[in-house]
Motif scaffolding. Structure first.
Motif, PDB file in Angstrom:
ATOM      1  N   GLN A  97       5.915  -0.065   0.618  1.00 35.57           N
ATOM      2  CA  GLN A  97       4.506   0.671   0.856  1.00 35.57           C
ATOM      3  C   GLN A  97       3.993   0.339   2.074  1.00 35.57           C
ATOM      4  OE1 GLN A  97       2.418   2.247  -1.616  1.00 35.57           O
ATOM      5  NE2 GLN A  97       1.066   2.590   0.213  1.00 35.57           N
ATOM      6  N   LYS A  99       2.660   0.317   5.867  1.00 36.42           N
ATOM      7  CA  LYS A  99       1.332  -0.092   6.509  1.00 36.42           C
ATOM      8  C   LYS A  99       1.297   0.458   8.010  1.00 36.42           C
ATOM      9  CE  LYS A  99       0.709  -4.310   3.727  1.00 36.42           C
ATOM     10  NZ  LYS A  99       2.066  -4.404   3.115  1.00 36.42           N
ATOM     11  N   LYS A 127      -7.055  -0.893   8.067  1.00 33.75           N
ATOM     12  CA  LYS A 127      -7.614  -1.059   6.657  1.00 33.75           C
ATOM     13  C   LYS A 127      -8.124   0.477   6.119  1.00 33.75           C
ATOM     14  CE  LYS A 127      -8.956  -5.830   7.102  1.00 33.75           C
ATOM     15  NZ  LYS A 127     -10.066  -6.644   6.811  1.00 33.75           N
ATOM     16  N   GLU A 130      -5.038   1.886   1.925  1.00 33.41           N
ATOM     17  CA  GLU A 130      -4.389   1.432   0.871  1.00 33.41           C
ATOM     18  C   GLU A 130      -4.208   2.301  -0.380  1.00 33.41           C
ATOM     19  OE1 GLU A 130      -6.951   0.334   2.423  1.00 33.41           O
ATOM     20  OE2 GLU A 130      -6.306  -1.946   3.029  1.00 33.41           O
ATOM     21  N   LYS A 131      -5.046   3.331  -0.430  1.00 32.75           N
ATOM     22  CA  LYS A 131      -4.965   4.254  -1.657  1.00 32.75           C
ATOM     23  C   LYS A 131      -4.482   5.460  -1.246  1.00 32.75           C
ATOM     24  CE  LYS A 131      -8.808   2.108  -4.265  1.00 32.75           C
ATOM     25  NZ  LYS A 131     -10.206   2.131  -4.708  1.00 32.75           N
ATOM     26  N   ILE A 132      -3.939   5.625  -0.005  1.00 28.90           N
ATOM     27  CA  ILE A 132      -3.478   6.781   0.532  1.00 28.90           C
ATOM     28  C   ILE A 132      -2.098   6.625   0.703  1.00 28.90           C
ATOM     29  CG2 ILE A 132      -3.571   8.426   2.647  1.00 28.90           C
ATOM     30  CD1 ILE A 132      -6.310   7.795   2.869  1.00 28.90           C
ATOM     31  N   THR A 133      -1.051   7.849   0.318  1.00 28.85           N
ATOM     32  CA  THR A 133       0.147   7.897   0.580  1.00 28.85           C
ATOM     33  C   THR A 133       0.466   8.612   1.871  1.00 28.85           C
ATOM     34  OG1 THR A 133       0.737   7.692  -1.874  1.00 28.85           O
ATOM     35  CG2 THR A 133       2.615   8.333  -0.546  1.00 28.85           C
ATOM     36  N   ASN A 148       0.763  13.126   4.217  1.00 30.89           N
ATOM     37  CA  ASN A 148       1.837  12.990   3.110  1.00 30.89           C
ATOM     38  C   ASN A 148       2.479  14.092   2.850  1.00 30.89           C
ATOM     39  OD1 ASN A 148       2.584  12.959   0.464  1.00 30.89           O
ATOM     40  ND2 ASN A 148       0.460  11.805  -0.346  1.00 30.89           N
ATOM     41  N   TYR A 155      -4.544  13.366   6.604  1.00 29.99           N
ATOM     42  CA  TYR A 155      -5.663  12.577   6.521  1.00 29.99           C
ATOM     43  C   TYR A 155      -6.049  12.082   8.075  1.00 29.99           C
ATOM     44  CZ  TYR A 155      -4.607  11.976   1.655  1.00 29.99           C
ATOM     45  OH  TYR A 155      -4.462  12.160   0.185  1.00 29.99           O
ATOM     46  N   GLN A 175     -14.211   5.831   8.805  1.00 34.15           N
ATOM     47  CA  GLN A 175     -13.342   5.709   7.598  1.00 34.15           C
ATOM     48  C   GLN A 175     -12.239   6.993   7.771  1.00 34.15           C
ATOM     49  OE1 GLN A 175     -15.882   7.017   4.223  1.00 34.15           O
ATOM     50  NE2 GLN A 175     -16.735   8.815   5.409  1.00 34.15           N
ATOM     51  N   LYS A 178      -9.918  13.015   4.246  1.00 30.64           N
ATOM     52  CA  LYS A 178      -8.871  13.896   4.089  1.00 30.64           C
ATOM     53  C   LYS A 178      -9.226  15.237   4.983  1.00 30.64           C
ATOM     54  CE  LYS A 178      -7.382  17.046   0.299  1.00 30.64           C
ATOM     55  NZ  LYS A 178      -7.682  17.415  -1.238  1.00 30.64           N
TER      56      LYS A 178
END
Length: 222
Positions: A97, A99, A127, A130-133, A148, A155, A175, A178
């Protein structure tokens, strides 16, 4: 070791500091002997140079003082790739995963919600991913991008004063958001403009359009 040559200003202290400028390519003298191969090099305008070795280690120059031999940056996992904008660098790890780590200035939220850290000398975990591939990273000026390649969604975060994120009216909100769909490739550099290729084969450009950089007559493109 890979024989890396450089020329121009020596403010990043990439060779013996006997001259400020070099008009012909000269060998670097700062990489340690255990470095067998350098696979990428990036720099930022604050005169810091970062080298990525084939072992996934990062080596960083210091523009304020010369170092006889660079030491690998510690406390981060092996790095897969690095990119740079105006004053910031992104590095993505070789983990199952992945980072993303950022270093440099964060005055325009290039590192998303790390708004309380204006300048980071060592890579710091970004940070909000975590929820974005994502599979590929890019920088452009004061912006950061995460692509992605499975669903072709792009993003990003950072400064959008010149529409360099390609989203009209968005200003830095600390933040990762998308940005665009159907994106297969991003082209960017230190400038405040970006080009993307979409799945239909069309090329789009947005951001600052000084001197027609985005191939049209408007000052801003989006």
């Amino acid at each position: 070791m890979t024989n890396i040559l450089g020329f121009g200003g020596n403010f990043g202290n990439w060779r013996q500091p006997k001259n400020n400028f070099s008009t012909k390519p000269e060998s670097l003298t700062i990489l340690p002997e255990e470095v067998t191969q350098i696979v990428d090099v990036v720099s930022i305008y604050s005169r810091i140079i970062v080298f990525l070795s084939s072992e996934g280690k990062l080596y960083q120059t210091d523009h304020e003082q010369f170092q006889e031999k660079l030491k690998a940056i510690e406390d981060i996992p092996p790095i897969k790739s690095i990119v740079s904008g105006y004053y910031h660098i992104l590095a993505v790890s070789y983990e199952e995963q992945p980072k993303v780590y950022g270093m440099g200035e964060n005055d325009s939220q290039q590192f998303s919600n790390l708004n309380n850290q204006i300048e980071m000398r060592k890579p710091t975990l970004i940070k909000g991913l975590e929820k974005i591939t994502f599979h590929e990273i890019y920088c452009a000026g004061y912006g950061s991008f995460f692509l992605n390649t499975t669903n072709n969604v792009l993003y990003g975060c950072g400064n959008n004063y010149n529409n360099e994120l390609g989203v009209i009216g968005y200003q830095s909100k600390e933040q990762i958001i998308k940005l665009h769909e159907n994106v297969v490739k991003v082209f960017s550099d230190h400038s405040d403009h970006v080009f993307i290729i979409k799945t239909n084969g069309n090329l789009y450009g947005f951001g600052t359009n000084r001197k027609g950089l985005c191939l049209n007559n408007s000052f801003f493109s989006s």
